[in-house]
Design a protein around this motif. Structure first.
Motif, mmCIF file in Angstrom:
data_model
loop_
_atom_site.group_PDB
_atom_site.id
_atom_site.type_symbol
_atom_site.label_atom_id
_atom_site.label_comp_id
_atom_site.label_asym_id
_atom_site.label_seq_id
_atom_site.Cartn_x
_atom_site.Cartn_y
_atom_site.Cartn_z
ATOM 1 N N PHE A 7 0.805 -1.214 0.000
ATOM 2 C CA PHE A 7 0.000 0.000 0.000
ATOM 3 C C PHE A 7 0.843 1.271 0.000
ATOM 4 C CE2 PHE A 7 -3.187 -3.055 1.251
ATOM 5 C CZ PHE A 7 -4.285 -2.618 0.528
ATOM 6 N N GLY A 8 2.141 1.132 -0.249
ATOM 7 C CA GLY A 8 2.975 2.314 -0.366
ATOM 8 C C GLY A 8 3.247 2.987 0.955
ATOM 9 N N LEU A 9 3.175 2.245 2.080
ATOM 10 C CA LEU A 9 3.454 2.805 3.381
ATOM 11 C C LEU A 9 4.909 2.552 3.747
ATOM 12 C CD1 LEU A 9 0.237 1.566 5.207
ATOM 13 C CD2 LEU A 9 0.659 3.840 4.281
ATOM 14 N N SER A 10 5.337 3.185 4.827
ATOM 15 C CA SER A 10 6.694 2.982 5.318
ATOM 16 C C SER A 10 6.910 1.524 5.685
ATOM 17 C CB SER A 10 6.942 3.854 6.549
ATOM 18 O OG SER A 10 8.130 3.477 7.182
ATOM 19 N N ALA A 11 8.064 0.993 5.407
ATOM 20 C CA ALA A 11 8.350 -0.419 5.692
ATOM 21 C C ALA A 11 8.940 -0.613 7.078
ATOM 22 C CB ALA A 11 9.315 -0.966 4.652
ATOM 23 N N THR A 12 8.878 0.408 7.926
ATOM 24 C CA THR A 12 9.432 0.284 9.266
ATOM 25 C C THR A 12 8.391 -0.233 10.233
ATOM 26 O OG1 THR A 12 8.881 2.598 9.636
ATOM 27 C CG2 THR A 12 11.096 2.120 8.912
ATOM 28 N N SER A 108 -13.958 15.714 18.035
ATOM 29 C CA SER A 108 -13.157 15.548 19.241
ATOM 30 C C SER A 108 -11.971 14.628 19.018
ATOM 31 C CB SER A 108 -14.026 14.975 20.368
ATOM 32 O OG SER A 108 -15.170 15.773 20.597
ATOM 33 N N ALA A 109 -12.144 13.611 18.184
ATOM 34 C CA ALA A 109 -11.080 12.637 17.939
ATOM 35 C C ALA A 109 -11.401 11.868 16.667
ATOM 36 C CB ALA A 109 -10.929 11.678 19.112
ATOM 37 N N VAL A 110 -10.372 11.235 16.092
ATOM 38 C CA VAL A 110 -10.503 10.444 14.871
ATOM 39 C C VAL A 110 -10.140 8.996 15.200
ATOM 40 C CG1 VAL A 110 -9.671 10.090 12.513
ATOM 41 C CG2 VAL A 110 -9.946 12.415 13.405
ATOM 42 N N LEU A 111 -10.993 8.067 14.770
ATOM 43 C CA LEU A 111 -10.717 6.644 14.941
ATOM 44 C C LEU A 111 -10.417 6.042 13.576
ATOM 45 C CD1 LEU A 111 -12.363 7.344 17.577
ATOM 46 C CD2 LEU A 111 -12.997 4.936 17.603
ATOM 47 N N ILE A 112 -9.332 5.290 13.496
ATOM 48 C CA ILE A 112 -8.898 4.688 12.239
ATOM 49 C C ILE A 112 -8.889 3.174 12.397
ATOM 50 C CG2 ILE A 112 -7.010 4.506 10.571
ATOM 51 C CD1 ILE A 112 -6.208 7.361 11.433
ATOM 52 N N SER A 113 -9.644 2.485 11.548
ATOM 53 C CA SER A 113 -9.655 1.022 11.609
ATOM 54 C C SER A 113 -8.361 0.453 11.058
ATOM 55 C CB SER A 113 -10.863 0.462 10.846
ATOM 56 O OG SER A 113 -10.771 0.742 9.456
ATOM 57 N N HIS A 114 -7.873 1.033 9.965
ATOM 58 C CA HIS A 114 -6.576 0.704 9.384
ATOM 59 C C HIS A 114 -6.263 1.796 8.380
ATOM 60 C CE1 HIS A 114 -9.482 -0.940 6.587
ATOM 61 N NE2 HIS A 114 -8.557 -1.169 5.687
ATOM 62 N N ALA A 115 -4.998 1.945 8.042
ATOM 63 C CA ALA A 115 -4.559 3.141 7.329
ATOM 64 C C ALA A 115 -4.405 2.952 5.823
ATOM 65 C CB ALA A 115 -3.255 3.660 7.929
ATOM 66 N N HIS A 116 -5.174 2.056 5.207
ATOM 67 C CA HIS A 116 -5.176 1.984 3.748
ATOM 68 C C HIS A 116 -5.710 3.303 3.190
ATOM 69 C CE1 HIS A 116 -5.444 -2.723 3.799
ATOM 70 N NE2 HIS A 116 -4.311 -2.257 4.276
ATOM 71 N N PRO A 117 -5.315 3.685 1.981
ATOM 72 C CA PRO A 117 -5.670 5.012 1.463
ATOM 73 C C PRO A 117 -7.165 5.298 1.372
ATOM 74 C CG PRO A 117 -3.875 4.070 0.185
ATOM 75 C CD PRO A 117 -4.357 2.982 1.090
ATOM 76 N N PHE A 139 0.223 -1.239 14.638
ATOM 77 C CA PHE A 139 0.851 -1.481 13.339
ATOM 78 C C PHE A 139 0.922 -0.201 12.512
ATOM 79 C CE2 PHE A 139 0.775 -2.705 8.860
ATOM 80 C CZ PHE A 139 1.742 -3.693 8.805
ATOM 81 N N ASP A 140 -0.108 0.630 12.587
ATOM 82 C CA ASP A 140 -0.188 1.824 11.738
ATOM 83 C C ASP A 140 0.385 3.077 12.384
ATOM 84 O OD1 ASP A 140 -1.385 0.781 9.398
ATOM 85 O OD2 ASP A 140 -3.350 0.779 10.349
ATOM 86 N N LYS A 141 0.722 3.007 13.661
ATOM 87 C CA LYS A 141 1.082 4.239 14.365
ATOM 88 C C LYS A 141 2.260 4.972 13.745
ATOM 89 C CE LYS A 141 2.420 6.385 18.610
ATOM 90 N NZ LYS A 141 2.898 6.271 19.990
ATOM 91 N N LYS A 142 3.341 4.273 13.454
ATOM 92 C CA LYS A 142 4.532 4.957 12.947
ATOM 93 C C LYS A 142 4.255 5.627 11.606
ATOM 94 C CE LYS A 142 9.460 4.571 11.970
ATOM 95 N NZ LYS A 142 9.742 5.816 12.698
ATOM 96 N N ALA A 143 3.546 4.933 10.704
ATOM 97 C CA ALA A 143 3.245 5.522 9.398
ATOM 98 C C ALA A 143 2.411 6.780 9.549
ATOM 99 C CB ALA A 143 2.517 4.501 8.529
ATOM 100 N N ILE A 144 1.466 6.769 10.501
ATOM 101 C CA ILE A 144 0.642 7.958 10.728
ATOM 102 C C ILE A 144 1.477 9.075 11.342
ATOM 103 C CG2 ILE A 144 -1.353 8.857 11.996
ATOM 104 C CD1 ILE A 144 -2.592 6.041 11.749
ATOM 105 N N ASN A 193 -8.420 -2.904 13.118
ATOM 106 C CA ASN A 193 -9.310 -2.894 14.265
ATOM 107 C C ASN A 193 -10.758 -2.729 13.834
ATOM 108 O OD1 ASN A 193 -7.519 -3.174 16.396
ATOM 109 N ND2 ASN A 193 -7.426 -0.986 16.882
ATOM 110 N N GLY A 194 -11.649 -3.352 14.584
ATOM 111 C CA GLY A 194 -13.016 -2.919 14.677
ATOM 112 C C GLY A 194 -13.145 -2.264 16.038
ATOM 113 N N TYR A 195 -14.258 -1.553 16.278
ATOM 114 C CA TYR A 195 -14.421 -0.881 17.568
ATOM 115 C C TYR A 195 -15.838 -1.098 18.088
ATOM 116 C CZ TYR A 195 -10.075 1.539 16.374
ATOM 117 O OH TYR A 195 -8.773 1.834 16.030
#
Length: 309
Positions: A7-12, A108-117, A139-144, A193-195
């Protein structure tokens, strides 16, 4: 090929959380619900997986994708056949209609299930304030964070977060989201994630399960069932990938029916359909499949609001 390459995200690897888990505990309620009674759960569907969930003076934004027009989102096309070793072609995904107007200042806040585009796009990245509280997977924190966001909390399956409202609270629990029923494909796509939400104020209580991109696997069903009865099920549908090399990577009507049969929600509010040319299955198929079910099916138009009394 791993998910970040795909998905073109950072590989770290994602870093450990730099923000204490209850980051939302200090978030002040805006006092600006999106209309109607603030003491009741209200949802405005903005298209795709993007919602405004408002309750008792607090508004949460989910999976923000704000791009419009023929090139709304640039992303790999999971609906095409391709060699897994090489990955799919990047192409623009069109949004078929306009994005409804809303006020980011009320969020107030943003919830992200996963960071696909298609769940957190470039337009949203540019418009959302860098210090906005965000909740995502580890898993997605560093890319965000590499995109400049500074207030990121992570929730793993079973972890809770509490958000105070004007006269009550919202409890948010992470549950696993299985993006594919194929173990090899799931490894490529990565965790999500689901919530599960509990909205409480005075004598009012509602629960909501927002599935993220998942299927009704035993792990998912078991994780949700222990959390209690569901007033509102918000499934991601659209049948994405059913024509492509990865196979189906979001639910179709038959999958939602299986989930409804197991979880027995009172109402079903489907999202993640119709908005982009990414989605393959029309929503009328779910309406047809749910015709004989006891659960209410709330199919609403993009931009519309619904309130749960």
């Amino acid at each position: 090929m791993n998910r970040r390459d795909f998905f073109g995200l950072s590989a770290t690897t994602a870093l450990a959380s730099a923000v204490a888990l209850p980051v939302l505990a200090d978030t002040k309620s805006s006092g600006k619900a999106i209309g109607g009674s603030e003491g009741m759960l209200q949802i405005q569907w903005l298209g795709g997986a993007t919602m405004l969930i408002s309750f008792d003076g607090v508004t949460l934004l989910t999976d923000p994708a704000f791009g419009i027009g023929e090139q709304a989102i640039m992303m790999p096309d999971p609906n095409e056949m391709f060699e897994l070793a090489k990955g799919p072609k990047i192409r623009p995904m069109a949004r078929f209609g306009p994005l409804s107007e809303f006020d980011l200042e009320t969020v107030s806040a943003v919830l992200i299930s996963h960071a696909h585009p298609d769940h957190f796009d470039a337009v949203a990245e540019a418009q959302i304030a860098s210090d906005m509280p965000l909740v995502a997977t580890e898993f997605d924190k560093k890319a965000i964070a590499e995109k400049g966001f500074t207030s990121i909390s992570t929730l793993s399956s079973g972890e809770h977060m509490w958000l105070p409202t004007q006269s009550g609270q919202i409890t948010i629990t992470a549950v696993p989201a299985m993006h594919s029923e194929n173990a090899g494909v799931l490894k490529i796509l990565g965790p999500g994630n689901g919530y599960f939400f509990e909205f409480e104020a005075g004598n009012y209580r509602k629960t909501l399960y927002w599935t993220g991109d998942t299927f009704p696997t035993e792990d998912v069903i078991n994780a949700v069932q222990v959390l209690g009865e569901i007033d509102v099920l918000v499934p991601h549908v659209g049948g994405v990938g059913s024509t492509g090399a990865l196979g189906k990577i979001s639910m179709e009507a038959t999958d939602v029916v299986k989930m409804v049969d197991r979880l027995k929600p009172k109402s079903v509010l489907p999202i993640h359909h119709s908005t982009f040319d990414l989605f393959l299955e029309p929503i009328w198929k779910l309406a047809q499949a749910m015709d004989q079910h006891d659960a209410n099916l709330d199919v609403i138009a993009e931009g519309s609001r619904i309130q749960y009394a």
